[in-house]
Design a protein around this motif. Structure first.
Motif, PDB file in Angstrom:
ATOM      1  N   ALA A   1     -16.713  74.466  -4.448  1.00 41.05           N
ATOM      2  CA  ALA A   1     -16.556  74.253  -3.156  1.00 41.05           C
ATOM      3  C   ALA A   1     -16.575  72.768  -2.864  1.00 41.05           C
ATOM      4  N   PRO A   2     -15.427  72.243  -2.915  1.00 43.40           N
ATOM      5  CA  PRO A   2     -15.433  70.667  -2.963  1.00 43.40           C
ATOM      6  C   PRO A   2     -16.146  69.990  -1.482  1.00 43.40           C
ATOM      7  N   GLY A   3     -16.541  68.968  -1.558  1.00 39.77           N
ATOM      8  CA  GLY A   3     -17.069  68.264  -0.334  1.00 39.77           C
ATOM      9  C   GLY A   3     -16.305  66.935  -0.149  1.00 39.77           C
ATOM     10  N   THR A   4     -15.476  66.385  -1.271  1.00 38.63           N
ATOM     11  CA  THR A   4     -14.682  65.203  -0.836  1.00 38.63           C
ATOM     12  C   THR A   4     -13.162  65.553  -1.147  1.00 38.63           C
ATOM     13  N   ALA A   5     -12.443  64.848  -0.725  1.00 38.07           N
ATOM     14  CA  ALA A   5     -10.853  64.821  -0.929  1.00 38.07           C
ATOM     15  C   ALA A   5     -10.613  64.882  -2.394  1.00 38.07           C
ATOM     16  N   ALA A   6     -11.186  63.841  -3.063  1.00 37.63           N
ATOM     17  CA  ALA A   6     -10.842  63.766  -4.727  1.00 37.63           C
ATOM     18  C   ALA A   6     -11.463  64.977  -5.149  1.00 37.63           C
ATOM     19  N   ALA A   7     -12.379  65.645  -5.077  1.00 37.88           N
ATOM     20  CA  ALA A   7     -12.697  66.977  -5.584  1.00 37.88           C
ATOM     21  C   ALA A   7     -11.942  68.138  -5.179  1.00 37.88           C
ATOM     22  N   ALA A   8     -11.170  68.020  -3.784  1.00 38.44           N
ATOM     23  CA  ALA A   8     -10.493  69.234  -3.131  1.00 38.44           C
ATOM     24  C   ALA A   8      -9.264  69.223  -3.900  1.00 38.44           C
ATOM     25  N   LYS A   9      -8.704  68.134  -4.339  1.00 36.58           N
ATOM     26  CA  LYS A   9      -7.592  68.217  -5.364  1.00 36.58           C
ATOM     27  C   LYS A   9      -7.929  68.584  -6.703  1.00 36.58           C
ATOM     28  N   GLY A  10      -8.938  67.853  -7.363  1.00 36.14           N
ATOM     29  CA  GLY A  10      -9.334  68.024  -8.530  1.00 36.14           C
ATOM     30  C   GLY A  10      -9.833  69.538  -8.971  1.00 36.14           C
ATOM     31  N   LEU A  11     -10.525  70.005  -7.957  1.00 36.19           N
ATOM     32  CA  LEU A  11     -10.761  71.264  -8.119  1.00 36.19           C
ATOM     33  C   LEU A  11      -9.786  72.355  -8.120  1.00 36.19           C
ATOM     34  N   THR A  12      -9.014  72.072  -7.176  1.00 35.28           N
ATOM     35  CA  THR A  12      -8.154  72.901  -6.895  1.00 35.28           C
ATOM     36  C   THR A  12      -6.941  73.053  -8.217  1.00 35.28           C
ATOM     37  N   LYS A  13      -6.760  72.074  -8.984  1.00 29.82           N
ATOM     38  CA  LYS A  13      -5.961  71.984  -9.965  1.00 29.82           C
ATOM     39  C   LYS A  13      -6.720  72.669 -11.274  1.00 29.82           C
ATOM     40  N   ALA A  14      -7.997  72.222 -11.382  1.00 28.76           N
ATOM     41  CA  ALA A  14      -8.757  72.806 -12.120  1.00 28.76           C
ATOM     42  C   ALA A  14      -8.666  74.282 -12.063  1.00 28.76           C
ATOM     43  N   ALA A  15      -8.816  74.829 -11.195  1.00 26.97           N
ATOM     44  CA  ALA A  15      -8.926  76.313 -10.841  1.00 26.97           C
ATOM     45  C   ALA A  15      -7.448  76.941 -11.318  1.00 26.97           C
ATOM     46  N   ILE A  16      -6.628  76.427 -10.778  1.00 25.81           N
ATOM     47  CA  ILE A  16      -5.129  76.860 -11.121  1.00 25.81           C
ATOM     48  C   ILE A  16      -4.870  76.810 -12.793  1.00 25.81           C
ATOM     49  N   ARG A  17      -5.520  75.806 -13.424  1.00 21.84           N
ATOM     50  CA  ARG A  17      -5.168  75.637 -14.827  1.00 21.84           C
ATOM     51  C   ARG A  17      -6.229  76.604 -15.686  1.00 21.84           C
ATOM     52  N   SER A  18      -7.241  77.256 -15.107  1.00 25.12           N
ATOM     53  CA  SER A  18      -8.236  77.974 -15.565  1.00 25.12           C
ATOM     54  C   SER A  18      -7.980  79.241 -15.936  1.00 25.12           C
ATOM     55  N   ASP A  19      -7.956  79.751 -17.096  1.00 25.33           N
ATOM     56  CA  ASP A  19      -7.485  81.249 -17.386  1.00 25.33           C
ATOM     57  C   ASP A  19      -8.559  82.327 -17.134  1.00 25.33           C
ATOM     58  N   ASP A  20      -9.493  81.671 -16.143  1.00 28.28           N
ATOM     59  CA  ASP A  20     -10.609  82.625 -15.597  1.00 28.28           C
ATOM     60  C   ASP A  20     -10.176  82.560 -14.170  1.00 28.28           C
ATOM     61  N   PRO A  21     -10.725  83.726 -13.586  1.00 24.11           N
ATOM     62  CA  PRO A  21     -10.674  83.876 -11.740  1.00 24.11           C
ATOM     63  C   PRO A  21     -11.561  82.624 -11.281  1.00 24.11           C
ATOM     64  N   VAL A  22     -10.877  81.952 -10.303  1.00 24.94           N
ATOM     65  CA  VAL A  22     -11.886  80.752  -9.844  1.00 24.94           C
ATOM     66  C   VAL A  22     -11.575  80.903  -8.252  1.00 24.94           C
ATOM     67  N   PHE A  23     -12.599  80.967  -7.777  1.00 20.05           N
ATOM     68  CA  PHE A  23     -12.528  80.672  -6.093  1.00 20.05           C
ATOM     69  C   PHE A  23     -12.899  79.364  -5.629  1.00 20.05           C
ATOM     70  N   VAL A  24     -11.732  78.976  -4.879  1.00 19.57           N
ATOM     71  CA  VAL A  24     -12.025  77.647  -4.138  1.00 19.57           C
ATOM     72  C   VAL A  24     -12.340  77.738  -2.830  1.00 19.57           C
ATOM     73  N   PHE A  25     -13.579  77.467  -2.398  1.00 16.55           N
ATOM     74  CA  PHE A  25     -14.080  77.603  -1.097  1.00 16.55           C
ATOM     75  C   PHE A  25     -13.759  76.287  -0.185  1.00 16.55           C
ATOM     76  N   GLU A  26     -12.871  76.377   0.712  1.00 17.15           N
ATOM     77  CA  GLU A  26     -12.590  75.008   1.560  1.00 17.15           C
ATOM     78  C   GLU A  26     -13.234  75.011   2.868  1.00 17.15           C
ATOM     79  N   ASN A  27     -14.076  74.267   3.037  1.00 15.26           N
ATOM     80  CA  ASN A  27     -14.698  74.107   4.508  1.00 15.26           C
ATOM     81  C   ASN A  27     -13.772  73.697   5.663  1.00 15.26           C
TER      82      ASN A  27
END
Lengths: 334, 344, 339
Positions: free
Chosen positions: A158-184
């Motif tokens: 659940a990112p709180g900054t623009a940098a994390a929003a991008k970085g976590l989105t990419k990490a989630a997509i690259r992960s081989d596990d189910p990842v939920f990205v919660f965007e406020n």
């Protein structure tokens, strides 16, 4: 790691959280043609909250698909696709709609790898918007990330900054596990410095120290990260506040949080989810398990007071946790 | 791997052998469940063999199937190894899922088996998803979901078929109408008489075939596969069949009569197929007896394999949650390693 | 009181031909609606008629009874329900003894099952699809009205019915003697094992015998009709033997199935009189009657013989025209006086 150290030496660009997510999606669509975005109105329309924007024009229908309004169906299809060689990214327009798709999430997505003795990958990403503040009322304003963080087999960020929003989105997509990205959804217009490196990711399971301080630790998420930073700036001179963006809810970076608590001895947990039985409680439980003797005051929780998000502005403002709540909590314990 | 069809004599004998193998596997699974050696629940496929085998014979080896809670027959029809299946039923480390899944969750993605499923109606969205992968990567495969008459009432089934139809995905939806959704007859669960009529809602073809006739099932799936592979989208096939045992083993079956059961047994799919092969001079009674003896031996071997296999080490309970390790689970796993989990 | 039999086959219109060709699907909702239309049609005549309907497990008969016009005396035939073709045959056998006219809703298969048991009872055969040879695609109300004018003797059944032929088949193969009866066609396919209910590949069609032929029909009757039409009530039939069109002396362009126009290689076409057998020596094959697969054969001698004693099919248009010509459908005084 501190946020500043993370960005040091990186080429960055100023952009909004919305743009950062879109850039992350774009880079991953480009990097791997097996990445498939799907959801309601994510294609030609560009997303109800305009996150996918023009990705449909850039990548075409094969990679950016509009789905029927059928969350169980397309989340389930994302699960089936993930098990068979593609890397779907499904969007839930509002996290409140997750209930419709919960069967496929809890019994298929979360359990398949384990039930099958590890014999399947599940590289699926679910993006879901959360949060009150725009008068969208109870069925379009919920913050439900605790459900997912609680449920075994799912990862939640659940990112709180623009940098994390991008970085976590990419990490989630690259992960081989189910990842939920919660965007406020209230921080889509919030700007920040975002690394332009196409392989920049924010590792899942790492928190970010957004501001260093000595007197009190605020562990915040999403919108409350920015609001806590504002509060910290306002208190500077009186109270030295350390602000940590938890970033990843499961797995949670217990170490970074506990290290900070050992230094400050005081902690506030600020997260928009309802307070009882939740994300705050988990962070606090871990803090006391690991650093009980460092605690100088009771840990405070700032969250939604166990109500739904009401419609009318004064009602919504009454229950919506904000910087003022964080400041009150800090002042109570320092 | 489904490396058989119904086109040659050898393949037809193989199909009969698979039907016998399913019946023997599930007969023995029922016994060992009754004896308490198999924990949990088992849902037996006995009576429905023609559906699973007729379907898988019409599919290509690489095609995907999404199965149901009554999945043993689909596994054997698809070519999974009875040894590893039985070991899974016994909860052994050598089972398909290392003992983590059991009867309701046998899966082998490499063989195209996307998993039995404990949730009624959960398979079709998975098949739609597999068909999406196939379509996206332009692979020469199709994905078929088995679902029951009960599942046909589920919302997510409708969503899955609608989506696959709208996107012309290479999917097939095969309803095994065994006349009862658990203990409630199909007439009390659906307003349509023929479940294949719902195909009209998706503008796709829907047919009802005799699920006790392996060739009828085979032909329908063959046509469905052709459509799917041609990019014409999904097909809905209803196979009318019957389970000879209860919904789960031990179910009292007070919802049906012995007479009704006997009527279906009189049309037994294995007997009928066997009679046709004998009629065609492709099989003799003696050869059938021999085949039956071989099948019994195969399953006896599977049981021996399952008996002899090791139980999983308790520590394995902490494995396979994610592609990597997470500190949350590692903490518990480490405690278990050092003190057997007592301090958890 | 004139008595009408009504047979609605709940499972017609759903088999694999919906997959292999362009055959249309007829769901139960449509069948129920058509059935009620038939009942409404029966009220065209002044005389009250009684109706018996074949029972079924899908609610068609129940619905019809519930929705029937109040002036009809309607009930279900008392008989067990097997949910197979045996139901149609059993109901038809009952109507043979009791009914003045019978309406059948279904396809060729249903019409045949009914026709073979009906004897001399006039049969209104309504196609619930669009791809049948024997039944006609006619509105249910019109079909009901035609049955009513015949059953109540408003018109003479003799003048508005035609005698359809039949084809008797006797097959001797390694497993003994087998019999089969067809109404319009007996077809032979050489797909040796797989019991196809539908013709998937035209090259698998080896030939057969028809009792009627017209190029506007579909299937084997279309092939035969392309060579020489035979009216449904004309005597005899024709035997056809096919081969590879690259090698046979002649070939025919015909409509073999809904959505399937094809070239068939014609080895021979032989006109048959009533009771004149055509003999086929066959290896592995399946023979079928009126589009339905019936019998698998291996090394068989098959004799197919057109015979005269088929069902009496009602000419729906003719029946109502005759009623009109007799003035039976108009009243020449105010309705109030009539009552």
């Amino acid at each position: 790691m501190t946020a500043q150290a993370e960005l040091d030496g990186q080429e960055t660009e100023t952009m909004t959280v919305r743009e950062a997510i879109r850039q992350g999606l774009r880079e991953e669509l480009e990097r791997d043609e097996d990445v498939l975005i799907m959801g309601e109105d994510v294609g030609a329309f560009g997303g109800v909250l305009e996150v996918t924007g023009n990705l449909y024009e850039e990548f075409g229908e094969e990679q950016v698909r509009d789905t029927p309004i059928a969350e169980a169906g397309y989340v389930g299809a994302a699960v089936g696709a993930a098990a068979t060689g593609t890397r779907p990214v499904a969007e839930l327009m509002f996290s409140d709609f997750m209930g419709v798709s919960m069967e496929q999430i809890m019994n298929q997505m979360a359990k398949m790898r384990y039930m099958f003795g590890g014999k399947t990958e599940m590289p699926v990403t679910i993006r879901a918007t959360e949060g009150g503040g725009m008068g969208a009322a109870s069925q379009h304003s919920g913050t439900v990330h605790t459900w997912i963080s609680h449920f075994p087999g799912l990862k939640a960020v659940a990112p709180g900054t623009a940098a994390a929003a991008k970085g976590l989105t990419k990490a989630a997509i690259r992960s081989d596990d189910p990842v939920f990205v919660f965007e406020n959804k209230m921080i889509y217009e919030q700007k920040g410095e975002v690394p332009t490196d196409e392989d920049y990711i924010t590792p899942i399971g790492e928190a970010s120290v957004e501001r260093e301080g000595e007197d009190v630790t605020v562990v915040a998420t999403q919108r409350l990260v920015g609001e806590s930073l504002t509060v910290a700036d306002g208190l500077s001179g009186d109270v030295s506040v350390e602000v940590i963006d938890a970033q990843s809810l499961y797995p949670l970076d217990t170490e970074t949080i506990v290290e900070s608590l050992r230094k400050t001895g005081r902690m506030v947990v600020a997260d928009e989810s309802p307070v009882s039985y939740g994300t705050h409680a988990e962070i606090i439980a871990r803090a006391q398990e690991e650093a009980f003797f460092s605690l100088d005051a009771p840990i405070q929780r700032v969250g939604t007071p166990d109500t739904h998000m009401p419609f009318s502005t004064p009602l919504e403002q009454e229950v919506l946790p904000d910087g003022e709540g964080v400041q009150n909590a800090i002042e109570k314990i320092v | 791997m489904t490396d058989y069809t119904l086109e040659t004599e050898d393949d037809r004998l193989e199909a009969l052998r698979r039907m016998l193998t399913i019946r023997e596997f599930d007969t023995k699974a029922g016994h060992y469940f009754a004896d308490g050696e198999i924990p949990g629940f088992v849902h037996l496929y006995i009576g429905e063999e023609a559906v699973g085998v007729g379907t898988c014979a019409a599919l290509d080896p690489d095609d995907y199937i999404a199965s149901t809670h009554r999945g043993h027959g689909h596994c054997i029809a698809k070519g999974l190894d009875p040894d590893l299946m039985m070991a899974e039923l016994f909860g052994k480390a050598d089972g398909y899922c290392n003992g983590k899944g059991g009867s309701m969750h046998i899966a082998d993605i490499d063989s195209g088996m996307l998993g039995a499923n404990g949730i009624v109606g959960a398979g079709p969205p998975l098949a739609t998803g597999a068909a999406l992968s196939i379509s996206h990567q332009d692979r020469d495969q199709v994905a078929l979901a088995f679902l029951g008459d009960g599942a046909t009432a589920q919302g997510q089934v409708h969503e899955a078929i609608n989506q696959a139809s709208t996107w012309d995905l290479p999917a097939i939806f095969l309803i095994e109408n065994n006349q009862y959704g658990e203990a409630t007859p199909v007439e009390k669960q659906h307003n349509v008489d023929q479940l294949s009529d719902t195909a009209q809602a998706y503008d796709i073809p829907g047919v009802t075939v005799d699920g006790m006739d392996i060739t009828a099932v085979y032909e329908a799936v063959q046509e469905g596969r052709k459509r799917a592979a041609n990019g014409d989208g999904p097909t809905l096939i209803e196979a009318e069949t019957y389970r000879y045992h209860g919904h789960y083993e031990g179910d009292e079956q007070n919802y049906r009569t012995d007479e009704e059961l006997q009527q279906w047994k009189d049309r037994d799919a294995i007997d009928a197929f066997k009679a046709r092969l004998i009629d065609r001079d492709e099989l003799s009674e003696a050869e059938f007896e021999e085949m039956q003896a071989e099948v019994e031996e195969t399953i006896a071997d599977a049981i021996e394999f399952a008996h002899d296999a090791e139980l999983p080490h308790p520590q394995e309970a902490y494995d396979d949650m994610f592609s990597d390790t997470v500190p949350e689970i590692e903490k518990f796993a480490n405690r278990a390693r050092t003190d057997g989990g007592d301090s958890r | 009181m004139a008595h009408i039999g009504l047979i609605v086959n709940p499972s017609a219109g759903r088999d694999i031909r919906r997959l292999t060709g362009g055959a249309s699907v007829v769901d139960n909702y449509a069948k129920r609606s058509t059935t009620v239309c038939v009942l409404d049609g029966l009220t065209l005549v002044d005389e009250t008629v009684s109706v018996e309907i074949m029972p079924d497990k899908t609610g068609i008969a129940e619905h019809a009874i519930g929705e029937a016009p109040s002036e009809l005396d309607i009930s279900k035939v008392e008989m067990p329900i097997k949910e197979t073709a045996a139901d149609t045959r059993r109901a038809a056998a009952h109507f043979r003894e009791t009914a003045d006219a019978v309406v059948v809703l279904g396809g060729d298969g249903t019409s045949r099952d009914a026709a073979l048991e009906l004897g001399d009872v006039p049969l209104v055969s309504v196609s619930t699809g669009t791809n049948n040879v024997v039944p006609t695609p006619v509105d249910g109300t019109v079909a009901g009205a035609a049955a009513a004018v015949i059953a109540t003797a408003v018109v003479d059944a003799e003048t508005v019915t035609t005698r359809h032929g039949k084809i008797e088949v006797r097959a001797d193969d390694v497993n003994g003697e087998k019999h089969l009866t067809g109404l319009a066609t007996i077809g032979i396919t050489d797909r040796p094992f797989v019991g196809t209910r539908a013709l998937v590949d035209p090259t698998e069609l080896l030939g057969g015998v028809v009792s009627r032929a017209h190029p506007a029909a579909i299937g084997l009757t279309s092939v035969a009709g392309c060579i020489e039409p035979i009216a449904p009530d004309a005597p005899g039939g024709a035997a056809l033997r096919f081969g590879d069109p690259d090698e046979t002396p002649r070939s025919v362009r015909a409509i073999l199935a809904p959505g399937m126009t094809t070239t068939i290689g014609l080895e021979s076409h032989e006109s048959l009189d009533w009771d004149e057998p055509a003999v086929f020596e066959l290896q592995d094959c399946v023979i079928g009657a009126d589009g339905e697969r019936e019998v698998e054969l291996a090394d068989a001698t098959v004799t197919m013989t057109p015979t005269a004693n088929g069902p009496r099919l009602v000419d729906v248009d003719g029946a109502l025209q005759a009623a009109s010509e007799k003035g039976a459908l108009i009243s020449d005084r105010p309705l109030a006086d009539a009552e």
